[in-house]
Design an enzyme around this catalytic site. Structure first.
Site, PDB file in Angstrom:
ATOM      1  N   ASP A  52       7.733   5.428   7.538  1.00 19.08           N
ATOM      2  CA  ASP A  52       6.358   5.789   7.218  1.00 19.08           C
ATOM      3  C   ASP A  52       5.905   4.891   6.062  1.00 19.08           C
ATOM      4  O   ASP A  52       6.715   4.208   5.432  1.00 19.08           O
ATOM      5  CB  ASP A  52       6.332   7.271   6.823  1.00 19.08           C
ATOM      6  CG  ASP A  52       4.979   7.722   6.320  1.00 19.08           C
ATOM      7  OD1 ASP A  52       3.981   7.474   7.013  1.00 19.08           O
ATOM      8  OD2 ASP A  52       4.918   8.315   5.222  1.00 19.08           O
ATOM      9  N   ASP A  54       2.517   5.602   3.626  1.00 16.78           N
ATOM     10  CA  ASP A  54       1.957   6.345   2.504  1.00 16.78           C
ATOM     11  C   ASP A  54       2.937   7.396   1.990  1.00 16.78           C
ATOM     12  O   ASP A  54       3.427   8.237   2.744  1.00 16.78           O
ATOM     13  CB  ASP A  54       0.656   7.041   2.927  1.00 16.78           C
ATOM     14  CG  ASP A  54      -0.485   6.063   3.162  1.00 16.78           C
ATOM     15  OD1 ASP A  54      -0.616   5.118   2.382  1.00 16.78           O
ATOM     16  OD2 ASP A  54      -1.247   6.259   4.132  1.00 16.78           O
TER      17      ASP A  54
END
Length: 304
Positions: A52, A54
Site C-alpha cells: 500500500d 498512504d
C-alpha cells in the site's frame, strides 16, 4: 493467550535484531520464522513486494501532526477552492471513522467507501485541475515517505525485486511523490486511481474501475497480466496499514509464501487484536521502514 512481542529463536534474533524493536508484535513468531526460512532457501529472485502507499510507505504523522495522503495533498492545495475544501473535509470527517471502525464488517463498510471515493472524485473533477500543476502541489505539500525509504526503494531496485504499489489514492500524485523523492525506479509499478485529462491538460474524469480501500482484491484480479509476468516470483512480502490491504496479493499466481507486515498507526487498543490475527508482523506507531528493510536485507543475504 500470550502474544509474543519479540521474536524467533536466538539465532534468528541475532540475524534480524530489528525484530526485537518495541514497536514489533507477532502472534506466531514460529510461523514468521518458517516463512523467512522458506523464502531464503528459495532465493531473492523468487520474491516480489506488494505494498500500500498512504500511511504504509508514507508517514502517518510527524512531530504530532498528521501527514497528508495523496487525496489530502490535492484537497489542501491551491488548486482547490475553499468551498470545495470544506466539502472534502466534511466527507473525511464522515467516512474516515467508518473506515477504521473495528465494530463494522468489511461488507458493511464497502458501499460506504464507494460513496466516499465517488463523491470526492466528483468534487475534484469540478475543480478543473490542471495536469501541469500537480508537480508544484506535491512539492509544496507536507507529504513524507517513511524514514529509511531510500534504502527500501534502492535495495529492491539493486536486487531487481519488483515492487507493486497498490493504492486507493491518486496515482498521478503518488507517482509525483516518489519521483520527487528520487526513488521511482524501473522495478516500481503502480496500481491506483488515475486522472483522465482532456487535450488541454484539464481533469475531466478518473480512469477505469474505482480502487478504494476495501476492493483491492477485485483490483488485483483485474490486473492478471502483471501477476502472470511475475509467475516465477511466488514469494510475496505484503505491506499495508488496513485490513483491506490483505487482499492485494490475491492475483499472485502459484503463491508459495506470503509474509504480511501491517502498520498499526491509529486506534491501537481497538484494532491491535484484529491486526495480530491478520498480519504476521504488526508495527505499532512505527514511522520508519527499519523493520521491512531489515527483513529485505535478510532475504537478499545482506545479513551476516
Amino acid at each position: 493467550m500470550t502474544l509474543s512481542l519479540f521474536l524467533l529463536d536466538p539465532l534468528s534474533l541475532t540475524k534480524i535484531p530489528e525484530l526485537s524493536n518495541p514497536s514489533v508484535c507477532m502472534k506466531d513468531p514460529e510461523r514468521v520464522q518458517a516463512i523467512l526460512e522458506s523464502m531464503v532457501k528459495a532465493g531473492s529472485n523468487t520474491v516480489q513486494v506488494i505494498s500500500d502507499f498512504d500511511m504504509t510507505l508514507t508517514r502517518f504523522a510527524h512531530n504530532g501532526k498528521r501527514c497528508p495522503t495523496c487525496h489530502n495533498i490535492l484537497d489542501n492545495s491551491m488548486l482547490i477552492t475553499e468551498d470545495c475544501k470544506v466539502k472534502l473535509k466534511n466527507l473525511l470527517d464522515k467516512y474516515y471513522p467508518i473506515e477504521i471502525d473495528s465494530t463494522r464488517s468489511i461488507a458493511e463498510k464497502l458501499p460506504l467507501m464507494v460513496e466516499w471515493w465517488t463523491q470526492a472524485h466528483e468534487l475534484l473533477v469540478q475543480q478543473e485541475i490542471r495536469k501541469d500543476k500537480l508537480a508544484i502541489v506535491v512539492q509544496q505539500s507536507e507529504a513524507m515517505l517513511r524514514e529509511d525509504f531510500q534504502l527500501f526503494f534502492d535495495h529492491l531496485h539493486e536486487h531487481s525485486i519488483p515492487l507493486l504499489i497498490f493504492s486507493a489514492g491518486i496515482g498521478d500524485v503518488l507517482e509525483e511523490v516518489i519521483r520527487q523523492a528520487g526513488v521511482f525506479h524501473p522495478n516500481v509499478k503502480v496500481f491506483s486511481n488515475y486522472m483522465d485529462f482532456d487535450e488541454c491538460g484539464v481533469l475531466k474524469a478518473f480512469k477505469g474501475v474505482l480502487i478504494h480501500i476495501y476492493n483491492k482484491r477485485e483490483g488485483a484480479l483485474l490486473n492478471t497480466g502483471h501477476f502472470e509476468e511475475l509467475r516465477a516470483r511466488p514469494n510475496v512480502v505484503l505491506m499495508g496499514d488496513s485490513l483491506g490491504d490483505l487482499t492485494m496479493a490475491d492475483g499472485v499466481q502459484d503463491m508459495e509464501n506470503i509474509l504480511k507486515i501491517g502498520f498499526l498507526n491509529d486506534k491501537v487498543d481497538e484494532r491491535k487484536q484484529s491486526y495480530l490475527d491478520s498480519y504476521d508482523i504488526v508495527l505499532i506507531k512505527d514511522e520508519t521502514l527499519v523493520v521491512p528493510n531489515a527483513l529485505l536485507l535478510y532475504l537478499t543475504g545482506k545479513v551476516n
